[in-house]
Design a protein around this motif. Structure first.
Motif, PDB file in Angstrom:
ATOM      1  N   PRO A 224     -45.484 -55.441  55.728  1.00  0.00           N
ATOM      2  CA  PRO A 224     -44.331 -56.101  55.046  1.00  0.00           C
ATOM      3  C   PRO A 224     -44.156 -55.698  53.376  1.00  0.00           C
ATOM      4  N   GLY A 225     -44.270 -54.321  53.117  1.00  0.00           N
ATOM      5  CA  GLY A 225     -44.239 -53.931  51.961  1.00  0.00           C
ATOM      6  C   GLY A 225     -43.842 -52.565  51.793  1.00  0.00           C
ATOM      7  N   ASN A 226     -43.330 -52.049  50.450  1.00  0.00           N
ATOM      8  CA  ASN A 226     -42.874 -50.738  50.107  1.00  0.00           C
ATOM      9  C   ASN A 226     -44.326 -49.841  50.434  1.00  0.00           C
ATOM     10  N   TRP A 227     -43.968 -48.516  50.937  1.00  0.00           N
ATOM     11  CA  TRP A 227     -45.000 -47.664  50.984  1.00  0.00           C
ATOM     12  C   TRP A 227     -46.155 -47.493  49.813  1.00  0.00           C
ATOM     13  N   LYS A 228     -45.493 -47.593  48.649  1.00  0.00           N
ATOM     14  CA  LYS A 228     -46.064 -47.268  47.570  1.00  0.00           C
ATOM     15  C   LYS A 228     -47.072 -48.466  47.260  1.00  0.00           C
ATOM     16  N   LEU A 229     -46.897 -49.792  47.729  1.00  0.00           N
ATOM     17  CA  LEU A 229     -47.834 -50.778  47.526  1.00  0.00           C
ATOM     18  C   LEU A 229     -48.995 -50.695  48.612  1.00  0.00           C
ATOM     19  N   THR A 230     -48.584 -50.068  49.710  1.00  0.00           N
ATOM     20  CA  THR A 230     -49.611 -49.896  50.805  1.00  0.00           C
ATOM     21  C   THR A 230     -50.656 -48.734  50.221  1.00  0.00           C
ATOM     22  N   MET A 231     -50.086 -47.879  49.647  1.00  0.00           N
ATOM     23  CA  MET A 231     -51.063 -46.686  48.890  1.00  0.00           C
ATOM     24  C   MET A 231     -51.881 -47.195  47.688  1.00  0.00           C
ATOM     25  N   GLU A 232     -51.182 -48.026  46.892  1.00  0.00           N
ATOM     26  CA  GLU A 232     -51.849 -48.556  45.792  1.00  0.00           C
ATOM     27  C   GLU A 232     -53.061 -49.334  46.277  1.00  0.00           C
ATOM     28  N   ASN A 233     -52.865 -50.091  47.115  1.00  0.00           N
ATOM     29  CA  ASN A 233     -53.724 -51.182  47.764  1.00  0.00           C
ATOM     30  C   ASN A 233     -54.907 -50.457  48.286  1.00  0.00           C
ATOM     31  N   ASN A 234     -54.794 -49.190  48.951  1.00  0.00           N
ATOM     32  CA  ASN A 234     -55.923 -48.353  49.685  1.00  0.00           C
ATOM     33  C   ASN A 234     -56.548 -47.877  48.499  1.00  0.00           C
ATOM     34  N   ARG A 235     -55.945 -47.467  47.410  1.00  0.00           N
ATOM     35  CA  ARG A 235     -56.429 -46.670  46.405  1.00  0.00           C
ATOM     36  C   ARG A 235     -57.585 -47.386  45.495  1.00  0.00           C
ATOM     37  N   GLU A 236     -57.853 -48.567  45.531  1.00  0.00           N
ATOM     38  CA  GLU A 236     -58.849 -49.498  45.072  1.00  0.00           C
ATOM     39  C   GLU A 236     -59.582 -50.428  45.699  1.00  0.00           C
ATOM     40  N   CYS A 237     -60.642 -50.743  45.341  1.00  0.00           N
ATOM     41  CA  CYS A 237     -61.574 -51.781  46.034  1.00  0.00           C
ATOM     42  C   CYS A 237     -61.866 -52.687  45.190  1.00  0.00           C
ATOM     43  N   TYR A 238     -60.973 -53.086  44.063  1.00  0.00           N
ATOM     44  CA  TYR A 238     -61.349 -54.294  43.504  1.00  0.00           C
ATOM     45  C   TYR A 238     -61.057 -55.484  44.190  1.00  0.00           C
ATOM     46  N   HIS A 239     -60.234 -55.491  44.983  1.00  0.00           N
ATOM     47  CA  HIS A 239     -59.872 -56.611  45.973  1.00  0.00           C
ATOM     48  C   HIS A 239     -60.863 -56.900  47.280  1.00  0.00           C
ATOM     49  N   CYS A 240     -61.871 -56.047  47.327  1.00  0.00           N
ATOM     50  CA  CYS A 240     -62.732 -55.785  48.560  1.00  0.00           C
ATOM     51  C   CYS A 240     -63.118 -57.037  48.696  1.00  0.00           C
ATOM     52  N   GLY A 241     -64.183 -57.295  47.835  1.00  0.00           N
ATOM     53  CA  GLY A 241     -65.304 -58.557  48.085  1.00  0.00           C
ATOM     54  C   GLY A 241     -64.575 -59.904  48.124  1.00  0.00           C
ATOM     55  N   ALA A 242     -63.382 -60.053  47.732  1.00  0.00           N
ATOM     56  CA  ALA A 242     -62.963 -61.179  48.167  1.00  0.00           C
ATOM     57  C   ALA A 242     -61.894 -61.528  49.319  1.00  0.00           C
ATOM     58  N   ASN A 243     -61.712 -60.234  49.962  1.00  0.00           N
ATOM     59  CA  ASN A 243     -60.934 -60.278  51.026  1.00  0.00           C
ATOM     60  C   ASN A 243     -61.080 -59.401  52.279  1.00  0.00           C
ATOM     61  N   HIS A 244     -62.635 -58.758  52.124  1.00  0.00           N
ATOM     62  CA  HIS A 244     -62.719 -57.956  53.194  1.00  0.00           C
ATOM     63  C   HIS A 244     -64.230 -58.036  53.369  1.00  0.00           C
ATOM     64  N   PRO A 245     -64.356 -59.399  54.525  1.00  0.00           N
ATOM     65  CA  PRO A 245     -65.856 -59.593  54.560  1.00  0.00           C
ATOM     66  C   PRO A 245     -66.444 -58.830  55.557  1.00  0.00           C
ATOM     67  N   GLU A 246     -65.508 -57.912  56.575  1.00  0.00           N
ATOM     68  CA  GLU A 246     -66.314 -57.109  57.414  1.00  0.00           C
ATOM     69  C   GLU A 246     -66.396 -55.856  56.856  1.00  0.00           C
ATOM     70  N   LEU A 247     -65.278 -55.226  56.117  1.00  0.00           N
ATOM     71  CA  LEU A 247     -65.487 -53.775  55.372  1.00  0.00           C
ATOM     72  C   LEU A 247     -66.913 -53.995  54.724  1.00  0.00           C
ATOM     73  N   THR A 248     -67.016 -54.838  54.014  1.00  0.00           N
ATOM     74  CA  THR A 248     -68.061 -54.775  52.756  1.00  0.00           C
ATOM     75  C   THR A 248     -69.596 -54.793  53.372  1.00  0.00           C
ATOM     76  N   VAL A 249     -69.795 -55.157  54.766  1.00  0.00           N
ATOM     77  CA  VAL A 249     -70.970 -55.292  55.250  1.00  0.00           C
ATOM     78  C   VAL A 249     -71.743 -53.795  55.079  1.00  0.00           C
ATOM     79  N   PRO A 250     -70.968 -52.597  55.367  1.00  0.00           N
ATOM     80  CA  PRO A 250     -71.714 -51.257  55.266  1.00  0.00           C
ATOM     81  C   PRO A 250     -71.433 -50.688  54.127  1.00  0.00           C
ATOM     82  N   LEU A 251     -70.748 -51.531  53.039  1.00  0.00           N
ATOM     83  CA  LEU A 251     -70.398 -50.623  51.824  1.00  0.00           C
ATOM     84  C   LEU A 251     -71.116 -51.350  50.475  1.00  0.00           C
ATOM     85  N   PHE A 252     -71.748 -50.310  49.711  1.00  0.00           N
ATOM     86  CA  PHE A 252     -72.364 -50.594  48.417  1.00  0.00           C
ATOM     87  C   PHE A 252     -71.328 -51.185  47.606  1.00  0.00           C
ATOM     88  N   ALA A 253     -71.753 -52.313  46.665  1.00  0.00           N
ATOM     89  CA  ALA A 253     -70.939 -52.845  45.848  1.00  0.00           C
ATOM     90  C   ALA A 253     -70.592 -51.880  44.551  1.00  0.00           C
TER      91      ALA A 253
END
Length: 419
Positions: A186-215
């Motif tokens: 539910p967003g403009n394509w640029k918001l989707t791309m901006e969200n992908n281009r960072e992991c600033y939000h990952c720790g607070a929002n992605h409990p599954e993704l952060t399991v195999p990632l280094f902080a």
């Protein structure tokens, strides 16, 4: 009407765009013409059309593109439009054909796009002048890119030169699509791309993704680290360098290449280590598929990240790959298409468990979609003003936005010059 040139020219560096770039239908129309109409777009993989006669349809705005493998095994792309009265030819997303037959008046095209049958058109009718209109298509080691422009950007050759050695060991041409998932964000394509281009939000929002990632793999503020955290960050940097040396000794190019905002066909790549058992993007960090991809002999090969402007990102591991494309729907909605690829001989339920294979990214995609929706709600408000990017964790978002602004201004300058 928004003054697009003024908005682009006065955009404040290091900040998000003004609200109309995420909401205004007129700017969305310009995006579709300039960005999605003139650049190389990632749309799928060769295993989407594995055999002669296999067809895949991809919609880019109002344009429907048929991608097929012809009888000689070559992959071609055409506008999915009959040359008679404009009817759509292929109606399913995936199908297999002998020839392409229009349902309206039964004009028939072969798999090279040539018109081979058209009844009642008279003696002077020349079938050779009415073949399907081709679309530029390129395969980058099995990743399919199309360009709708008459003259596509020429720097795809440079992209291919750099990226082919990184991708070749995974041999995508010898894989199959284990699963595909389409998600309307539910967003403009640029918001989707901006969200992908960072992991600033990952720790607070992605409990599954952060399991195999280094902080420390996605940026941090050095001045905010405690002494203990600084030691961890330094250890990560040493581990990353050691892994790069080890992987490259195995024939796996790994070091960062960042051309996100200094090329028309911007891209970035790097192979990063995975935490835990270090094998895959799974909840237990172990491989999801018993059969490794291509020339891979070690599941602990980290995850090769590959991003392209304007619409894709990808992760290639020893056992499987996940590829993503973003296709705009309207000013405030976008299609995120995700495909999971495994070795073509891998058997579901024997070599891999499907839910384990897709679990991390299915959860992550939905979480990201929710976040994109929150941003879309916010940019509609009169209270929205462009906010600053973090220089430590959102530098790649700035590169995406800088690339977008640059490409739009370049086109507008060309248009004024012609006028």
């Amino acid at each position: 009407m928004v003054d697009l040139v003024a908005q682009l020219t006065h955009r404040r560096k290091g900040h998000t765009l003004e609200a109309p770039f995420y909401t205004d239908p007129a700017i969305f129309k310009a995006d579709m013409e300039v960005i999605f109409g003139r650049h190389w777009l990632f749309v799928g993989v060769e295993p989407d059309v594995p055999e002669p006669g296999d067809v895949m349809v991809v919609d880019v705005g109002t344009n429907s593109i048929a991608i097929l493998r012809d009888d000689d095994g070559e992959i071609r792309a055409f506008h999915n439009v009959c040359r008679h009265r404009g009817a759509r030819l292929v109606h399913e997303e995936k199908s297999t054909v002998g020839n392409l037959v229009c349902r309206y008046h039964s004009w028939v095209y072969d798999t090279t796009g040539q018109l081979i049958h058209a009844e009642h058109m008279g003696e002077g009718f020349d079938k050779s002048c009415h073949g399907l209109k081709p679309v530029h298509i390129r395969s980058l080691e099995g990743l399919l890119f199309i360009c709708l422009a008459e003259n596509p950007p020429q720097d795809f050759e440079e992209l291919s030169r750099v990226m082919s050695p990184y991708l070749k060991p995974h041999n995508l041409r010898e894989t199959k699509v284990a699963y595909q998932h389409d998600l309307i964000e539910p967003g403009n394509w640029k918001l989707t791309m901006e969200n992908n281009r960072e992991c600033y939000h990952c720790g607070a929002n992605h409990p599954e993704l952060t399991v195999p990632l280094f902080a420390y793999g996605f940026g941090f503020s050095p001045e905010e680290l405690s002494d203990e955290e600084r030691v961890h960050a330094e250890n990560y940097a040493c581990m990353l360098n050691d892994n790069h040396e080890g992987w490259e000794a195995m024939g796996l190019p790994s070091r960062e290449v960042d051309r996100l905002d200094d090329m028309v066909t911007g891209f970035r790549t790097e192979r990063l280590p995975l935490a835990g058992d270090g094998e895959s993007h799974t909840m237990d960090t172990k491989r999801a598929c018993k059969k490794l991809m291509g020339d891979m002999t070690n599941a602990k090969a980290g995850a090769l990240h590959f991003w392209t402007q304007p619409n894709s990102w990808h992760h290639f591991m020893g056992d499987h790959a996940v590829v993503f494309s973003v296709l705009p729907i309207d000013a405030e909605h976008s299609l995120l298409r995700t495909k999971w690829l495994v070795h073509k001989d891998a058997r579901e339920g024997i070599d891999y468990d499907l839910q384990n294979l897709i679990g991390v990214w299915m959860a992550t995609n939905q979480q990201d979609s929710d976040l994109v929706g929150y941003c879309q709600d916010g940019v509609r408000s009169v209270g929205y003003v462009p906010g600053p990017y973090s220089p430590h964790t959102e530098m790649l978002v700035e590169k995406f936005t800088n690339w977008y602004v640059g490409r739009m201004l370049a086109h507008l300058a060309e248009t004024r010059a012609v006028a």
